[in-house]
Design a protein around this motif. Structure first.
Motif, PDB file in Angstrom:
ATOM      1  N   THR A  67       0.820  -1.209   0.000  1.00  0.00           N
ATOM      2  CA  THR A  67       0.000   0.000   0.000  1.00  0.00           C
ATOM      3  C   THR A  67       0.853   1.258   0.000  1.00  0.00           C
ATOM      4  O   THR A  67       0.373   2.329  -0.391  1.00  0.00           O
ATOM      5  CB  THR A  67      -0.967   0.028   1.202  1.00  0.00           C
ATOM      6  OG1 THR A  67      -0.225  -0.081   2.423  1.00  0.00           O
ATOM      7  CG2 THR A  67      -1.962  -1.119   1.110  1.00  0.00           C
ATOM      8  N   GLY A  69       3.540   1.441  -1.850  1.00  0.00           N
ATOM      9  CA  GLY A  69       4.157   1.500  -3.163  1.00  0.00           C
ATOM     10  C   GLY A  69       5.574   0.970  -3.252  1.00  0.00           C
ATOM     11  O   GLY A  69       6.251   1.158  -4.267  1.00  0.00           O
ATOM     12  N   GLN A  72       5.254  -4.304  -5.759  1.00  0.00           N
ATOM     13  CA  GLN A  72       4.152  -4.312  -6.713  1.00  0.00           C
ATOM     14  C   GLN A  72       3.538  -5.689  -6.898  1.00  0.00           C
ATOM     15  O   GLN A  72       2.380  -5.810  -7.262  1.00  0.00           O
ATOM     16  CB  GLN A  72       4.642  -3.803  -8.079  1.00  0.00           C
ATOM     17  CG  GLN A  72       5.393  -2.488  -8.035  1.00  0.00           C
ATOM     18  CD  GLN A  72       4.548  -1.337  -7.525  1.00  0.00           C
ATOM     19  OE1 GLN A  72       3.338  -1.300  -7.774  1.00  0.00           O
ATOM     20  NE2 GLN A  72       5.161  -0.405  -6.813  1.00  0.00           N
ATOM     21  N   ASN A 112       4.433   9.776   1.233  1.00  0.00           N
ATOM     22  CA  ASN A 112       3.112   9.145   1.181  1.00  0.00           C
ATOM     23  C   ASN A 112       2.727   8.395   2.438  1.00  0.00           C
ATOM     24  O   ASN A 112       1.654   7.812   2.507  1.00  0.00           O
ATOM     25  CB  ASN A 112       3.039   8.193  -0.008  1.00  0.00           C
ATOM     26  CG  ASN A 112       3.115   8.930  -1.326  1.00  0.00           C
ATOM     27  OD1 ASN A 112       2.746  10.091  -1.397  1.00  0.00           O
ATOM     28  ND2 ASN A 112       3.608   8.285  -2.354  1.00  0.00           N
ATOM     29  N   VAL A 130      -1.716  10.009  -3.272  1.00  0.00           N
ATOM     30  CA  VAL A 130      -2.231   8.648  -3.377  1.00  0.00           C
ATOM     31  C   VAL A 130      -2.499   8.282  -4.829  1.00  0.00           C
ATOM     32  O   VAL A 130      -2.226   7.154  -5.268  1.00  0.00           O
ATOM     33  CB  VAL A 130      -3.512   8.489  -2.531  1.00  0.00           C
ATOM     34  CG1 VAL A 130      -4.124   7.110  -2.749  1.00  0.00           C
ATOM     35  CG2 VAL A 130      -3.193   8.683  -1.055  1.00  0.00           C
ATOM     36  N   LEU A 133       0.080   6.576  -6.846  1.00  0.00           N
ATOM     37  CA  LEU A 133       0.364   5.167  -6.584  1.00  0.00           C
ATOM     38  C   LEU A 133      -0.691   4.238  -7.185  1.00  0.00           C
ATOM     39  O   LEU A 133      -0.547   3.023  -7.110  1.00  0.00           O
ATOM     40  CB  LEU A 133       0.416   4.914  -5.070  1.00  0.00           C
ATOM     41  CG  LEU A 133       1.601   5.503  -4.305  1.00  0.00           C
ATOM     42  CD1 LEU A 133       1.432   5.240  -2.818  1.00  0.00           C
ATOM     43  CD2 LEU A 133       2.911   4.945  -4.811  1.00  0.00           C
ATOM     44  N   THR A 134      -1.746   4.794  -7.754  1.00  0.00           N
ATOM     45  CA  THR A 134      -2.840   3.964  -8.252  1.00  0.00           C
ATOM     46  C   THR A 134      -2.935   4.037  -9.776  1.00  0.00           C
ATOM     47  O   THR A 134      -2.275   4.852 -10.421  1.00  0.00           O
ATOM     48  CB  THR A 134      -4.182   4.407  -7.659  1.00  0.00           C
ATOM     49  OG1 THR A 134      -4.551   5.661  -8.229  1.00  0.00           O
ATOM     50  CG2 THR A 134      -4.091   4.533  -6.148  1.00  0.00           C
ATOM     51  N   GLN A 226      -7.098   5.176   1.395  1.00  0.00           N
ATOM     52  CA  GLN A 226      -5.854   5.139   0.619  1.00  0.00           C
ATOM     53  C   GLN A 226      -5.386   3.716   0.392  1.00  0.00           C
ATOM     54  O   GLN A 226      -5.058   3.317  -0.736  1.00  0.00           O
ATOM     55  CB  GLN A 226      -4.758   5.927   1.344  1.00  0.00           C
ATOM     56  CG  GLN A 226      -3.384   5.832   0.690  1.00  0.00           C
ATOM     57  CD  GLN A 226      -2.331   5.287   1.637  1.00  0.00           C
ATOM     58  OE1 GLN A 226      -2.327   5.608   2.825  1.00  0.00           O
ATOM     59  NE2 GLN A 226      -1.435   4.459   1.121  1.00  0.00           N
ATOM     60  N   LYS A 227      -5.343   2.919   1.453  1.00  0.00           N
ATOM     61  CA  LYS A 227      -4.890   1.527   1.334  1.00  0.00           C
ATOM     62  C   LYS A 227      -5.836   0.718   0.451  1.00  0.00           C
ATOM     63  O   LYS A 227      -5.399  -0.089  -0.388  1.00  0.00           O
ATOM     64  CB  LYS A 227      -4.789   0.908   2.730  1.00  0.00           C
ATOM     65  CG  LYS A 227      -3.677   1.498   3.602  1.00  0.00           C
ATOM     66  CD  LYS A 227      -3.694   0.884   4.998  1.00  0.00           C
ATOM     67  CE  LYS A 227      -2.613   1.496   5.888  1.00  0.00           C
ATOM     68  NZ  LYS A 227      -1.256   1.193   5.404  1.00  0.00           N
ATOM     69  N   ARG A 230      -5.412   1.646  -3.249  1.00  0.00           N
ATOM     70  CA  ARG A 230      -4.193   1.024  -3.775  1.00  0.00           C
ATOM     71  C   ARG A 230      -4.436  -0.445  -4.131  1.00  0.00           C
ATOM     72  O   ARG A 230      -3.912  -0.963  -5.120  1.00  0.00           O
ATOM     73  CB  ARG A 230      -3.091   1.145  -2.735  1.00  0.00           C
ATOM     74  CG  ARG A 230      -1.817   0.370  -3.024  1.00  0.00           C
ATOM     75  CD  ARG A 230      -0.953   1.065  -4.039  1.00  0.00           C
ATOM     76  NE  ARG A 230       0.336   0.413  -4.123  1.00  0.00           N
ATOM     77  CZ  ARG A 230       0.887  -0.035  -5.237  1.00  0.00           C
ATOM     78  NH1 ARG A 230       0.261   0.111  -6.394  1.00  0.00           N
ATOM     79  NH2 ARG A 230       2.059  -0.613  -5.223  1.00  0.00           N
TER      80      ARG A 230
END
Length: 281
Positions: A67, A69, A72, A112, A130, A133-134, A226-227, A230
């Motif tokens: 979460t 980053g 992956q 982040n 955020v 990262l998505t 956020q988590k 992700r």
């Protein structure tokens, strides 16, 4: 380590006092260390210390690293295990060895990682960080009937082993469109419970979780959105209320947020179309 610890309490009922055995949720620190770099120049660095309930520590570590980053895919991890530096830290240090090809962006990690509500970031900056990262807004055909959400609190409570003994521990549960619970993780920290859940799904190659929902036993803060974003979660439901920034981020993510899911009712704060057969008052 056990999830619960015995204690003797003094119970007061009216004017009488009695001694009684009880159980408390265990809280211990977990230090997450990274081994990284090329084979010829391996390095070590501590990236986080979190207070958690022992159990599923490897999933907690992987969920946190994903979460944030840093990793992956499961192949980014060579090994993930407890290490012993001294007797006082036994079982409380998790060492994650990354594949030599994994490059860690330490600057992005520091930007982040939102460790407190007074971190100094405005809502717009938080969401932009955020989004980097998505893969963008969540696209999913996942929908549920209201009756499914109504059943989740009781079903999750039944699956909470530690809560049954202590009454003081949070849960995060992964559910499908039929309301079936696929994973349930517990921790004294709300964020840790979700990291454990995401870490378990990550290791099983279930991500992104766009065809599932996540149920939380507490309130919904922005870090939990956020988590979940992700991890590609399309629906986040909780017993408690979301914060204003959590709703703002969920709207940007295209994520459905349901709060106050209890007592046969709930409120929808974003993307209401994922709940079928709704009737307007």
């Amino acid at each position: 380590m056990s999830l619960v610890a015995p204690v003797t309490v003094h119970k007061i009922i009216g004017e009488s006092i009695t001694e009684s055995p009880d159980l408390l949720a265990v809280e211990e620190p977990l230090e997450i260390q990274l081994g990284f770099g090329p084979v010829t120049d391996r390095q070590q660095r501590s990236v986080s210390v979190t207070m958690r309930t022992p159990g599923h520590d490897e999933e907690l570590g992987m969920g946190f690293l994903f979460t944030e980053g840093i990793i992956q895919r499961p192949s980014d991890i060579v090994s993930c295990r407890h290490c012993v530096q001294d007797s006082a830290k036994e079982g409380n240090v998790l060492r994650v060895e990354l594949h030599p090809d994994v490059v860690v962006d330490w600057a992005r990690l520091e930007r982040n990682t939102f460790t407190s509500s007074s971190c100094g970031l405005c809502g717009k900056t938080t969401i932009e960080a955020v989004m980097a990262l998505t893969a963008g807004p969540i696209l999913s055909d996942f929908t549920v009937e209201p009756a499914i959400l109504h059943t989740l609190p009781d079903h999750v409570r039944e699956a909470q082993r530690a809560f049954a003994y202590t009454g003081g521990i949070h849960a995060a549960a992964l559910f499908d469109a039929d309301g079936k619970l696929l994973l349930v993780r517990e921790d004294i920290g709300r964020h840790n419970a979700l990291d454990k859940l995401i870490g378990a799904a990550f290791w099983q190659n279930w991500l992104p979780l766009s065809n599932y929902g996540v149920f939380l036993s507490g309130r919904i803060g922005v870090e939990l959105v956020q988590k979940s974003w992700r991890a590609g979660v399309s629906m986040l439901a909780a017993v408690g209320a979301p914060s204003s920034l959590a709703v703002q981020m969920a709207q940007e993510a295209g994520m459905t947020v349901a709060g106050f899911v209890r007592d046969n009712r709930f409120n929808l704060y974003s993307e209401p179309s994922r709940v079928r057969l709704m009737q307007s008052a």
